[in-house]
Design an enzyme around this catalytic site. Structure first.
Site, short mmCIF file in Angstrom:
data_model
loop_
_atom_site.label_atom_id
_atom_site.label_comp_id
_atom_site.label_asym_id
_atom_site.label_seq_id
_atom_site.Cartn_x
_atom_site.Cartn_y
_atom_site.Cartn_z
N SER A 7 0.82 -1.22 0.00
CA SER A 7 0.00 0.00 0.00
C SER A 7 0.85 1.26 0.00
O SER A 7 0.51 2.25 -0.66
CB SER A 7 -0.94 -0.01 1.21
OG SER A 7 -1.82 -1.11 1.16
N HIS B 165 0.83 4.48 4.50
CA HIS B 165 0.00 5.18 3.53
C HIS B 165 0.43 6.65 3.41
O HIS B 165 0.66 7.15 2.30
CB HIS B 165 -1.47 5.10 3.93
CG HIS B 165 -2.08 3.78 3.66
ND1 HIS B 165 -3.46 3.60 3.56
CD2 HIS B 165 -1.55 2.55 3.47
CE1 HIS B 165 -3.73 2.33 3.31
NE2 HIS B 165 -2.58 1.67 3.27
#
Length: 269
Positions: free
Chosen positions: A143, A194
């Site tokens: 991610s 993230h």
């Protein structure tokens, strides 16, 4: 930029780095997921399949305590590992890479694209290590690297507008807003990966986007094989062309909806 028209074979030819990355992460996930099942089946006849997936998982997972003890490769290897107990994690990241990666691989080239992907993911993992004091905190997933690619797109939107068309820029903005909301709403998300993976992608923009040409589907010509007996079809210009503009936007919005649904309900699958 984000609508894929290539066949599977053409995609592999045009985007070998993305193909390899997806193959590696899905292959490792299958090893981790299927090994216990296989051993349960063949165990009745006294055979055991080597727990290769488990070894890779133990060797590569991002564990803060082990990084502190000198396992610095764990700042990189989690990019290729995903939750072995659920398929949505690896599918979501693979799907995102297939959608948002090809344009960048064409624009940057193989080496620069792979460098951005790995650097953004490593930056996300590094700040996960630095910002979370828990020694036993562990992380998996690509991610951070995916958000790094989105960060690179955001840099284009604000500073290199000639590299991205308005429709694609709007899609990136929507995905980023939805992704940011889901980052803080869903449990079990590595928030630091993230956020800092995204920041890393933005920061790498001035370096890797220098002298880059905009994405163009015409730089990847899709060749149609002709019959061996006919090298030219005199009626080919009479064939109806696929109305990309008519169907492209609904397909793209369908992809966005699927990504959002997977993000919202992934923890229940």
């Amino acid at each position: 930029m984000f609508i894929r028209r290539e066949s599977f074979k053409q995609f592999i030819h045009f985007y070998p780095v993305i193909t390899t990355l997806v193959a590696i992460q899905i292959g490792i996930w299958l090893l981790m997921f299927l090994t216990p099942m296989i051993n349960g089946i063949i165990g009745v006849i006294g055979l055991q399949f080597p727990p290769i997936g488990n070894w890779i998982y133990q060797w590569g997972a991002g564990v803060n305590l082990l990084v502190q003890q000198g396992d610095y490769w764990r700042l990189v290897t989690p990019i290729f590992l995903h939750d072995p107990n659920g398929v949505t994690h690896v599918l979501f990241n693979s799907f995102s890479l297939v959608i948002f990666g090809p344009a960048l691989e064409q624009m940057l080239g193989k080496v620069k694209f792979l460098s951005v992907y790995l650097l953004a993911g490593t930056i996300g993992n590094l700040f996960t290590f630095l910002m979370d004091p828990s020694a036993y905190y562990f992380s998996l997933g690509a991610s951070g690297a995916i958000y790094g690619l989105l960060g690179l797109y955001l840099f284009m939107i604000f500073f290199e507008k000639h590299l991205i068309d308005p429709a694609s820029a709007q899609i990136v903005k929507i995905i980023l807003v939805v992704g940011l909301i889901m980052t803080f709403l869903r449990p079990g998300i590595n928030i630091y990966a993230h956020i800092f993976g995204f920041i890393g992608g933005v920061a790498l923009g001035p370096i890797f986007l220098r002298n880059v040409k905009p994405f163009s589907p015409y730089r990847n010509p899709i060749r149609h094989t002709e019959d061996n007996n006919f090298q030219f079809n005199p009626n080919r210009w009479n064939k109806k062309r696929l109305p990309i503009k008519q169907y492209g936007r609904p397909i793209l919005w369908t992809i966005i909806v699927v990504l959002v649904v997977l993000g919202v309900f992934g923890r229940f699958l």
